[in-house]
Design an enzyme around this catalytic site. Sequence first.
Site, short mmCIF file in Angstrom:
data_model
loop_
_atom_site.label_atom_id
_atom_site.label_comp_id
_atom_site.label_asym_id
_atom_site.label_seq_id
_atom_site.Cartn_x
_atom_site.Cartn_y
_atom_site.Cartn_z
N ASP A 129 1.13 -1.40 -0.14
CA ASP A 129 0.03 0.22 -0.08
C ASP A 129 0.90 1.24 -0.22
O ASP A 129 1.73 1.41 1.03
CB ASP A 129 -0.88 0.22 0.87
CG ASP A 129 -2.52 0.70 1.45
OD1 ASP A 129 -2.72 1.33 -0.04
OD2 ASP A 129 -2.66 1.13 2.43
N HIS A 136 -4.16 13.67 0.35
CA HIS A 136 -4.43 13.11 1.73
C HIS A 136 -3.10 12.87 2.76
O HIS A 136 -3.71 13.50 4.30
CB HIS A 136 -4.45 11.31 1.68
CG HIS A 136 -4.57 10.00 2.32
ND1 HIS A 136 -5.14 10.95 3.49
CD2 HIS A 136 -3.59 9.13 2.77
CE1 HIS A 136 -5.44 9.74 4.09
NE2 HIS A 136 -4.14 8.87 3.90
N GLU A 202 -11.05 3.58 3.26
CA GLU A 202 -9.88 4.28 2.32
C GLU A 202 -9.97 4.38 0.69
O GLU A 202 -10.43 2.91 0.39
CB GLU A 202 -8.38 3.86 2.59
CG GLU A 202 -7.75 4.54 4.00
CD GLU A 202 -6.40 3.97 4.52
OE1 GLU A 202 -5.36 3.77 3.59
OE2 GLU A 202 -6.15 5.53 5.93
N GLU A 204 -8.93 3.97 -2.53
CA GLU A 204 -7.97 3.71 -3.46
C GLU A 204 -7.84 2.62 -4.77
O GLU A 204 -9.69 1.81 -4.98
CB GLU A 204 -7.35 2.49 -2.34
CG GLU A 204 -6.50 3.12 -1.03
CD GLU A 204 -5.69 3.64 -0.28
OE1 GLU A 204 -4.65 2.28 -0.83
OE2 GLU A 204 -4.94 3.03 0.88
N GLN A 243 -4.74 1.67 15.44
CA GLN A 243 -3.63 2.51 14.45
C GLN A 243 -2.97 3.41 14.72
O GLN A 243 -1.91 3.78 15.04
CB GLN A 243 -4.42 2.86 13.02
CG GLN A 243 -3.50 3.48 11.91
CD GLN A 243 -3.48 4.45 10.65
OE1 GLN A 243 -4.56 4.54 10.71
NE2 GLN A 243 -3.18 4.96 9.71
N TYR A 247 0.88 2.41 16.09
CA TYR A 247 1.90 2.35 14.75
C TYR A 247 3.57 2.83 14.54
O TYR A 247 4.24 3.27 14.15
CB TYR A 247 1.28 3.52 13.37
CG TYR A 247 1.14 4.87 13.74
CD1 TYR A 247 1.05 5.54 13.98
CD2 TYR A 247 1.66 6.00 12.69
CE1 TYR A 247 0.82 6.82 15.09
CE2 TYR A 247 2.74 7.01 12.84
CZ TYR A 247 1.60 7.72 13.69
OH TYR A 247 2.07 8.87 13.77
N SER A 260 -9.45 -5.97 3.06
CA SER A 260 -8.88 -4.73 2.04
C SER A 260 -10.12 -5.64 1.58
O SER A 260 -10.35 -7.01 1.44
CB SER A 260 -7.45 -4.88 1.68
OG SER A 260 -6.92 -5.00 2.69
MN MN Z 1 -4.39 2.84 2.03
#
Ligand code: MN
Length: 419
Positions: A129, A136, A202, A204, A243, A247, A260
């Site tokens: 990713d 963003h 998200e 994408e 997250q 992270y 996903s």
């Molecule tokens: Mn992403």
Amino acid sequence: MKRLKSWLPVAATADFSIYNFPFGIGRKPDGTTGALSALGDYAIDLHYLQQKGYFNGIDLPNGIFDRPVLNDFIALGKQITGAVRQRLIELFSEDNSELRDQSEHRQGCLLPLSDIDMQMPVHVPNYTDFYSSIEHATNVGTMFRDPNNALLPNWRHLPVGYHGRASSIVPSGVAIKRPQGQTKAPDAEFPTFGPSKRLDFELEMAFVTGKENTLGQPVSTAEAEDYIFGFVLFNDWSARDIQVWEYVPLGPFLAKNFASSISPWIVTLEALEPFRVAGPQQEPQVLPYLQYEGLRNFDIHLEVGIQPAGSEEKVVSRSNFKYMYWNICQQLAHHTVNGCNLQVGDMYASGTISGPTPDSYGSMLELAWKGTKPIAMPDGSSRTFIEDGDTVIMRGYAQKEDIRVGFGEVRTTVLPADA
Ligand code: MN
């Protein structure tokens, strides 16, 4: 570009037009699973067409379309996969009588899309990713760091990315469970465990690779498109509260690897040719291995809808793939510049695709600005993140005059953590 028309009635607004012919895998009404293409409201049974001789002259192995994933077909290379797509365009063109006037074969290969249960199109060996939308990255940097210095020092010099989890990529229609995990409120001393309270999507796109490079041999920006078979819509589900706690310092982990979701049809790079556009000007100039020539961005309209349980859908975002700061050739060149080897079926997601305006942001984190700007829903409720029972729908299409090439949708319902 030559104007095309099919003998099969296809609506002007159809994603699967005669210019498209995407590839996918579906379970057919007879219970078998195999490779399909699509036109209008119909799936096209590629195994059936091959058996009846319609691909004679193309160097295809027997049974290539009778497999549970497209990896072997894609690995044949663009010369073969492109020839199959060109043959489909030919077979379904209005002035071609081969299939049009052969009613048994016509009925044998055309299956109503509503009768098909679409599956994962490929086995995905690896998933990466990126983080390639400057809008963003700027929004996130503004929210969590410094509004006056939102981009980290590396951002304009390399396409930032991380290695994601391939095993939990699922196709449209597969519901996901709200993830559980560790979270810690900013003022709390210790973390707690429980269902994520900040589940996000998200928006994408991901490209699928169709060719392998040898370990140790980089792929240049000029060669990159030879390695790219096509694209899908990609929803990179993200648990923001998990997250933000986990992270540091190594990046996303359990906040991302639970699921996903992808659209099940791979739209080929060839089908997207008419929609090439220039990308944003890159400042400062990038290092030589990231420099490129030609039009490497694509004008693809994208939208996200949220449909609460038992209610109607609201479109919450309209964005476009053309906004990407780093293009696919740069992403692939960067990914392999150290010698990393690509595999057939890999997915390389763009990162959240946000546009310049607040209605074009590609995540709830940005649309509702960290929970401070709730979005009103048609049923009177509001959203700052995704609730149990919500269905998130992403759609994408490219259009130039009467040429339309679309992706269909990726539609995912969120179930409670204890479902
Ligand atoms: Mn992403």
